[in-house]
Motif scaffolding. Structure first.
Motif, PDB file in Angstrom:
ATOM      1  N   THR A 273       0.838  -1.195   0.000  1.00  0.00           N
ATOM      2  CA  THR A 273       0.000   0.000   0.000  1.00  0.00           C
ATOM      3  C   THR A 273       0.873   1.245   0.000  1.00  0.00           C
ATOM      4  O   THR A 273       1.833   1.353   0.769  1.00  0.00           O
ATOM      5  CB  THR A 273      -0.917   0.017   1.240  1.00  0.00           C
ATOM      6  N   LEU A 277      -3.247   3.567  -2.493  1.00  0.00           N
ATOM      7  CA  LEU A 277      -3.463   2.529  -3.490  1.00  0.00           C
ATOM      8  C   LEU A 277      -2.851   1.225  -3.020  1.00  0.00           C
ATOM      9  O   LEU A 277      -1.815   1.214  -2.351  1.00  0.00           O
ATOM     10  CB  LEU A 277      -2.859   2.939  -4.834  1.00  0.00           C
ATOM     11  N   ASP A 278      -3.515   0.103  -3.384  1.00  0.00           N
ATOM     12  CA  ASP A 278      -3.029  -1.224  -3.030  1.00  0.00           C
ATOM     13  C   ASP A 278      -2.550  -1.928  -4.285  1.00  0.00           C
ATOM     14  O   ASP A 278      -3.217  -1.878  -5.338  1.00  0.00           O
ATOM     15  CB  ASP A 278      -4.147  -2.033  -2.369  1.00  0.00           C
ATOM     16  N   PHE A 279      -1.378  -2.594  -4.186  1.00  0.00           N
ATOM     17  CA  PHE A 279      -0.764  -3.281  -5.311  1.00  0.00           C
ATOM     18  C   PHE A 279      -0.506  -4.731  -4.941  1.00  0.00           C
ATOM     19  O   PHE A 279      -0.280  -5.067  -3.777  1.00  0.00           O
ATOM     20  CB  PHE A 279       0.566  -2.623  -5.699  1.00  0.00           C
ATOM     21  N   LEU A 290       3.276  -4.932 -11.346  1.00  0.00           N
ATOM     22  CA  LEU A 290       2.438  -4.498 -10.240  1.00  0.00           C
ATOM     23  C   LEU A 290       1.048  -4.184 -10.775  1.00  0.00           C
ATOM     24  O   LEU A 290       0.899  -3.455 -11.745  1.00  0.00           O
ATOM     25  CB  LEU A 290       3.021  -3.256  -9.576  1.00  0.00           C
ATOM     26  N   ARG A 291       0.046  -4.729 -10.094  1.00  0.00           N
ATOM     27  CA  ARG A 291      -1.325  -4.495 -10.535  1.00  0.00           C
ATOM     28  C   ARG A 291      -2.119  -3.880  -9.379  1.00  0.00           C
ATOM     29  O   ARG A 291      -2.084  -4.376  -8.257  1.00  0.00           O
ATOM     30  CB  ARG A 291      -1.967  -5.801 -10.980  1.00  0.00           C
ATOM     31  N   THR A 292      -2.803  -2.792  -9.703  1.00  0.00           N
ATOM     32  CA  THR A 292      -3.624  -2.131  -8.688  1.00  0.00           C
ATOM     33  C   THR A 292      -4.877  -2.962  -8.418  1.00  0.00           C
ATOM     34  O   THR A 292      -5.554  -3.402  -9.347  1.00  0.00           O
ATOM     35  CB  THR A 292      -4.036  -0.730  -9.154  1.00  0.00           C
ATOM     36  N   GLY A 312      -9.326  -6.163  -9.958  1.00  0.00           N
ATOM     37  CA  GLY A 312      -7.908  -6.024 -10.278  1.00  0.00           C
ATOM     38  C   GLY A 312      -7.232  -7.331 -10.589  1.00  0.00           C
ATOM     39  O   GLY A 312      -6.169  -7.352 -11.212  1.00  0.00           O
ATOM     40  N   GLN A 328       6.593   0.026  -2.558  1.00  0.00           N
ATOM     41  CA  GLN A 328       5.991   0.962  -1.630  1.00  0.00           C
ATOM     42  C   GLN A 328       6.701   2.306  -1.654  1.00  0.00           C
ATOM     43  O   GLN A 328       6.098   3.338  -1.423  1.00  0.00           O
ATOM     44  CB  GLN A 328       6.031   0.384  -0.201  1.00  0.00           C
ATOM     45  N   THR A 331       6.512   3.851  -5.937  1.00  0.00           N
ATOM     46  CA  THR A 331       5.226   4.302  -6.465  1.00  0.00           C
ATOM     47  C   THR A 331       4.695   5.516  -5.739  1.00  0.00           C
ATOM     48  O   THR A 331       3.677   6.068  -6.119  1.00  0.00           O
ATOM     49  CB  THR A 331       4.186   3.188  -6.378  1.00  0.00           C
TER      50      THR A 331
END
Length: 336
Positions: A273, A277-279, A290-292, A312, A328, A331
Motif C-alpha cells: 500500500t 493505493l493497493d498493489f 504491479l497491478r492495482t 484487479g 511501496q 510508487t
C-alpha cells in the motif's frame, strides 16, 4: 521521467521477486458474516426468599458479592414468635402440674384397689385422665418445636453458589413470607442473541460464532436456536468458554455466519500500500508486474491473514505471496 520508467526501475530493483512463492488464484468460498449484538445472561436467576415474615435485622450481602451455597445472607426476626413460645411454655408447665397430680391419683387408686376400697372403673378413669394430660404435654412440646423452627427460618441462606445480582430490600424493612431478599446468578453465563427473522434459516446449531468485544473476543458455538419468533426476531444462545459474568445483560458484538460467496483471496502479505493505493505483484510472460487492486474483507484462515480482492485480479493469475517492498517507495513519487 515518465511513469513507465519509474515502474521499470521498481521491477528491476525487486529483491524479493525471485524468492517469493507464486500461487495461482482460484475462487474460494468465503463466509458472509452478519454483525449483531448479544447479551451476557446468567443460566439461572435464583431468588433467596424469606420463609417467615418479620423485621430484617441483619443484611450481610450487597450487589456483586460472590456467595457460597448455604451462606447466611440476612436475618429476619418476628418478635411474636418469642411471645408464642413463652405462652406455650406456660401452658406446658400448667398441664405438666395437672399430669403429675393425675399420676399421683392413679397410684393412690391402685393402692385402694388392692385394699378393695375403690373399683376398677374408677381406676381406669384416672388412668385415662392421666393419658389425656400426657398427650396435651406432648402436643405443646410439638408446637414449641414448630415455633423454634420458625425462629431458625428467620435466617435467609443462599440457595446456591453464585453472584448477587440484586438486593431489593434494606435493613430494618418489614418483610413478608416469600419475599425475595436477594437475587443470585448461578450456573455460569452464556450469550443470548436476538436475530432478524430473515436470517433464521441460516442459523444452525453448532456453527462457530465470532465475538469482537474486548476481553470477551474469541469464538463461540451456537448452542440453541429457539423456534418461537417474537416481534420479527429469533432468539439464539451461544456457548462461550470463560465468559465473564461480572456484568449481566452487558451487550457484546458478535458476527454470525449467514451464507457464503465465491471470491478471489490473497495473503495479506501480498499487498503493498502506498498513497492510498493497493498493489499485488503478478507474474506475467514478460516478468513481474504491479497491478492495482481493490481489497475487500480481511479475515484469518488457518492462522494466515487473508484479503478478499474485489477487482484487479482474475482467476488464474499467478501472484507473489510476499509484496515487493521496493514498490511501496517507488510508487509514492510524483508521476510526470
Amino acid at each position: 521521467m515518465t511513469h513507465r520508467l519509474i515502474l521499470a526501475l521498481i521491477l528491476a530493483s525487486l529483491p524479493i521477486a525471485g524468492s517469493a512463492e507464486r500461487i495461482a488464484l482460484t475462487p474460494v468460498q468465503v463466509t458472509d458474516w452478519k454483525a449483531v449484538y448479544g447479551r451476557i445472561e446468567t443460566r439461572n436467576r435464583v431468588p433467596a426468599r424469606a420463609r417467615i415474615g418479620g423485621t430484617l435485622t441483619e443484611l450481610q450481602v450487597t450487589e456483586g458479592d460472590m456467595v457460597a451455597e448455604g451462606q447466611l445472607l440476612a436475618v429476619i426476626v418476628d418478635q411474636k414468635l418469642g411471645f408464642q413460645l413463652s405462652a406455650l411454655e406456660a401452658q406446658k408447665i400448667a398441664i405438666a402440674a395437672q399430669l403429675a397430680n393425675a399420676q399421683a391419683e392413679v397410684r393412690r387408686g391402685e393402692d385402694l384397689l388392692k385394699q378393695g376400697v375403690t373399683t376398677v372403673q374408677r381406676l381406669d378413669a384416672l388412668r385415662t385422665q392421666a393419658d389425656v394430660l400426657a398427650g396435651q404435654v406432648s402436643a405443646l412440646e410439638a408446637q414449641m418445636d414448630v415455633t423454634r423452627q420458625s425462629q431458625t427460618e428467620g435466617q435467609v441462606l443462599a440457595p446456591a453458589a453464585g453472584r448477587v445480582l440484586a438486593v431489593p430490600v434494606a435493613k430494618g424493612a418489614v418483610i413478608l413470607p416469600g419475599e425475595a431478599i436477594a437475587t443470585l446468578a448461578v450456573g455460569g453465563s452464556f450469550l443470548r442473541l436476538s436475530v432478524p427473522e430473515r436470517l433464521a434459516s441460516s442459523l444452525n446449531e453448532g456453527d462457530e460464532i465470532q465475538i469482537e468485544n474486548g476481553a470477551v473476543a474469541g469464538t463461540g458455538r451456537l448452542a440453541k436456536v429457539y423456534p418461537l419468533i417474537e416481534n420479527g426476531r429469533v432468539t439464539a444462545d451461544v456457548e462461550v468458554e470463560a465468559l465473564p459474568d461480572r456484568f449481566v445483560d452487558a451487550r457484546v458484538l458478535v458476527r454470525l455466519p449467514v451464507g457464503s460467496h465465491a471470491a478471489l483471496v490473497v495473503p495479506h502479505s501480498a499487498l503493498a500500500t502506498r498513497s492510498g493505493l493497493d498493489f499485488v505483484g503478478v507474474e506475467t510472460p514478460s516478468g513481474v508486474s504491479l497491478r492495482t487492486v481493490v481489497p475487500g474483507l480481511h479475515f484469518t484462515q488457518d492462522g494466515v491473514a487473508q484479503v478478499e480482492i474485489l477487482s484487479g485480479l482474475v482467476a488464474g493469475d499467478r501472484i507473489l505471496t510476499v509484496a515487493p517492498t521496493a514498490a511501496q517507495t517507488a510508487t509514492g513519487g510524483d508521476h510526470e
